[in-house]
Design an enzyme around this catalytic site. Structure first.
Site, short mmCIF file in Angstrom:
data_model
loop_
_atom_site.label_atom_id
_atom_site.label_comp_id
_atom_site.label_asym_id
_atom_site.label_seq_id
_atom_site.Cartn_x
_atom_site.Cartn_y
_atom_site.Cartn_z
N ALA A 33 0.87 -1.16 -0.08
CA ALA A 33 -0.02 0.21 0.13
C ALA A 33 0.97 1.26 -0.02
CB ALA A 33 -0.96 0.23 1.17
N GLY A 38 0.41 1.69 -5.04
CA GLY A 38 -0.53 1.35 -3.49
C GLY A 38 -1.11 2.69 -3.05
N ARG A 110 10.77 -8.19 -18.54
CA ARG A 110 9.60 -8.84 -17.92
C ARG A 110 10.14 -9.81 -16.97
NH1 ARG A 110 7.59 -13.13 -17.82
NH2 ARG A 110 5.09 -13.52 -17.06
N VAL A 140 -2.69 -7.11 -8.92
CA VAL A 140 -2.46 -6.07 -9.52
C VAL A 140 -0.86 -6.21 -9.92
CG1 VAL A 140 -2.14 -3.63 -9.63
CG2 VAL A 140 -3.94 -4.47 -8.37
N HIS A 200 -1.42 -9.64 -20.18
CA HIS A 200 -1.31 -8.31 -19.92
C HIS A 200 -0.07 -7.77 -20.08
CE1 HIS A 200 -3.07 -4.78 -17.53
NE2 HIS A 200 -2.17 -4.85 -16.62
#
Length: 338
Positions: A33, A38, A110, A140, A200
């Site tokens: 977060a 976040g 990646r 996410v 994605h």
């Protein structure tokens, strides 16, 4: 055939459909977060009238960020949790959003990103599977093509996997298409919806522009340019930030939109549809992103693949073998004793 809905402004449906005095008793937890995603995600969630309690967990700074957010004048109560407090952060959460990990920086592959984030996601998945296996999880943390299979496999190992409750948040794809079409046509992007299927990242992203509502009526050359731009959107942002940052705000906005859709479904709204990367048999891969109808228990119905034109079919053929590799990478890391 399912009816696709345009992108509503955040909280538009929620604020009109539900009383915040009686129906609002939902707890949402954000993992990671205090990071670049976040923090803005938590700020957006703080303003959602369907959330009563927001728990922010991270290894650094979360109590301070939570204190800052509690100065925002909305009813949602925010509390920050640090190391050793993840059980309290997860306790009683209806929805958990995993945004932990490092962003992909300029020059990184990646695989570089996965090598770091896989360990973070694996540890969090173990904690989540033990401490709150019944929540709905929105992932996410990138690379989503691999982190969602990794997360799911850890729940499977613990014997608590519910495939309808672990969803990779791929809302950013449709959001980007809506934005890019609106730039071409001068339309309100909140009135546009276009499904994005596959995965994605890079060539695993397959925008189904032929299924856009309303139909944009653009030339094939223009549609191909939009497709390429969606696939390379992350690079566009990194270059625009001149290497000093990466994609954060648009991911946070898209994740908040997805969370709002789950919240509305939890409250009983019907016909809530989002694109999500989930375990399914829609394609030849074990995981695939496509429109799903959300319900009180996560996925109410997988709506499958929209009809594709020949160009989109060629994109899908390009996507599938690479997506399969990404899925295997996540599953292999889950199986490894690391």
């Amino acid at each position: 055939m399912y009816k696709l809905r345009a992108t509503k402004p955040l909280w538009d449906v929620a604020t009109k459909s539900f009383s915040t005095s009686n129906a609002n008793n939902t707890k949402v937890t954000v993992l990671g977060a205090s990071g670049g995603i976040g923090q803005p995600l938590s700020l957006l969630l703080k303003t959602n009238p369907l959330i009563q309690e927001l728990a922010m967990y991270d290894i650094l700074y979360s109590p301070g960020v939570a204190a800052d957010l509690n100065h925002v004048a909305t009813p949602c109560k925010v509390k920050g949790y640090g190391p050793g407090q993840i059980r309290d952060a997860l306790d009683g959460a209806d929805i958990v959003l995993c945004a932990a990990g490092v962003p992909r920086k300029a020059g990184q592959t990646r695989e570089d990103q996965f090598n770091v984030n896989s360990r973070i996601v694996k540890d969090l998945a173990v904690s989540c599977s033990m401490m709150n296996p019944n929540a709905i999880y929105g992932i996410v943390s990138n690379p989503i093509n691999s982190t969602v299979p990794l997360f799911s496999e850890m729940f499977k190992k613990a014997g608590v996997l519910d495939e309808n409750k672990i969803l990779g948040i791929t809302t950013l794809g449709p959001v980007r298409v809506s934005s890019f079409i609106s730039q071409e046509k001068g339309w309100d992007p909140s009135k546009i919806f276009c499904p994005v299927i596959g995965g994605h990242s890079g060539v695993t992203i397959v925008p189904v522009l032929s299924a856009c509502t309303p139909a944009p009526d653009l030339s094939m050359d223009k549609l191909k340019l939009i497709t390429l731009r969606v696939r390379e959107a992350g690079v566009e942002i990194v270059e625009a930030k001149q290497g000093s940052g990466t994609v954060t705000l648009s991911i946070a906005w898209s994740a908040a939109k997805f969370a709002d859709s789950i919240l509305r479904a939890l409250k009983g709204e019907k016909g809530v549809i989002e694109c999500a990367y989930v375990k399914s048999n829609v394609a030849s891969t074990r995981y695939f992103s496509n429109p799903v109808e959300l319900g009180p228990k996560g996925i109410h119905k997988n709506l499958g693949m929209p009809k594709l034109n020949d160009y989109e079919k060629s994109l899908l053929e390009e996507c599938l073998p690479i997506l399969t590799q990404h899925i295997k990478q996540g599953e292999a890391f889950a199986a490894a004793k690391i």
